[in-house]
Design an enzyme around this catalytic site. Structure first.
Site, short mmCIF file in Angstrom:
data_model
loop_
_atom_site.label_atom_id
_atom_site.label_comp_id
_atom_site.label_asym_id
_atom_site.label_seq_id
_atom_site.Cartn_x
_atom_site.Cartn_y
_atom_site.Cartn_z
N GLU A 18 61.14 33.32 2.64
CA GLU A 18 61.05 34.05 3.91
C GLU A 18 60.17 35.29 3.76
OE1 GLU A 18 61.41 34.46 6.94
OE2 GLU A 18 62.98 33.19 7.78
N ASN A 148 64.91 36.76 14.92
CA ASN A 148 63.69 36.34 14.24
C ASN A 148 62.47 36.74 15.06
OD1 ASN A 148 63.87 34.97 11.64
ND2 ASN A 148 65.17 33.46 12.66
N ASP A 204 61.10 30.69 14.46
CA ASP A 204 61.56 31.49 13.32
C ASP A 204 60.63 32.71 13.20
OD1 ASP A 204 62.59 32.35 10.76
OD2 ASP A 204 63.25 30.32 10.38
#
Length: 297
Positions: A18, A148, A204
């Site tokens: 991430e 997100n 995301d």
């Protein structure tokens, strides 16, 4: 190793990669592995890799103006001295750490860190977006289940914010001088029928390019989408990983797109179809991105 136009930037997979972050002064890309509890760094030219183990799950990272990184861990914000390899606490988490943790985030042009949370029971919108400025942490009161896609347009008058389980991205008017948001409205809603054969995933992590287009990784959609300022999909790029998580513009010309992705918990069949799941990927693109701002203490 390559896959079409994609390259594997780093040859060890993450459990859940991430928050890729390009550090222009170092010529390096940073990223995190959330369940792996680590920060990673890859120097682009030399391919030298370094990692720092953490005492908890990181949700996002940001460059600190005084060196090193701000790391948003489940238990709170900390400063990582990347030279000494030491962590020092900045501020504790403002939530119940048994149910929430920090997630995606980035800094605005004034040096504030915007980092959202994820409500792990996922049965209601009990997460939010927080603004950390000059040592003070403030709830911006953006109720979501999983925060997100935090990004700002070029002139810092808009703030984008995705609620991943809701399959939607909202946009707010943003005042850079005060750090306040208002006038929430829908930017783009994606189809939420996960059983549909053409299901395209849910939004995301994201970033904005130099033409003000919003790029978003579509988790479980095997793609990245580029949207116009009006929310229209301008481009969809297929990714050799089913669960891309976030993108970052890097390289000297900001035309290398770095993509993190997830591997943990995916089925054997899916990993056989998408063997590059979890790897840090990169691809060259036509439109450069924008430099990321640093946190100012």
């Amino acid at each position: 190793m390559t896959n079409g136009d994609f390259q594997v930037a780093f040859d060890q997979p993450m459990q859940l990669g991430e928050c890729p972050l390009w550090h222009p002064a170092e010529g390096a890309v940073y990223w995190i592995d959330i369940p792996g509890q680590a920060v990673h760094r890859l120097h682009e030219a030399s391919k030298h890799h370094r990692a720092w183990e953490l005492p908890g799950e990181p949700g996002c990272i940001a460059i600190h103006e005084n060196g090193g990184l701000v790391v948003a861990l489940r238990q709170g914000l900390m400063h990582l001295d990347t030279n000494a390899g030491t962590l020092s606490p900045i501020t504790p988490a403002p939530y119940d750490t048994s149910k929430l943790r920090f997630n995606d985030g980035r800094c605005d042009a004034a040096g504030r860190l915007w980092t959202g949370t994820i409500y792990e029971p996922k049965d209601r919108e009990a997460a939010s977006l927080y603004c950390f400025a000059r040592g003070m942490l403030r709830d911006a009161e953006h109720p979501v289940t999983t925060s997100n896609g935090v990004a700002f347009n070029r002139d810092q008058t808009l703030l984008y914010h995705a609620n991943t389980p809701a399959h939607r991205i909202d946009v707010y008017d943003f005042d850079l001088s005060s750090g306040m948001t208002r006038n929430k409205r829908l930017f783009h809603a994606f189809d939420n029928d996960k059983t549909a054969p053409d299901y395209g995933g849910r939004p995301d992590g994201a970033a904005v390019d130099s033409e003000d287009a919003y790029w978003c990784a579509m988790f479980e959609g095997s793609r990245i989408v580029r949207l116009s300022t009006s929310g229209e999909i301008l481009q969809s790029i297929q990714v050799p990983a089913r669960c891309p998580t976030m993108i970052a513009f890097g390289g000297e010309d900001l035309r290398t797109l770095y993509i993190t992705s997830g591997r943990k918990g995916r089925s054997e069949a899916e990993l056989a179809q998408y063997p590059l799941s979890g790897y840090l990927l990169s691809i060259r693109i036509d439109v450069p991105g924008l430099i990321e701002y640093s946190y100012k203490s």
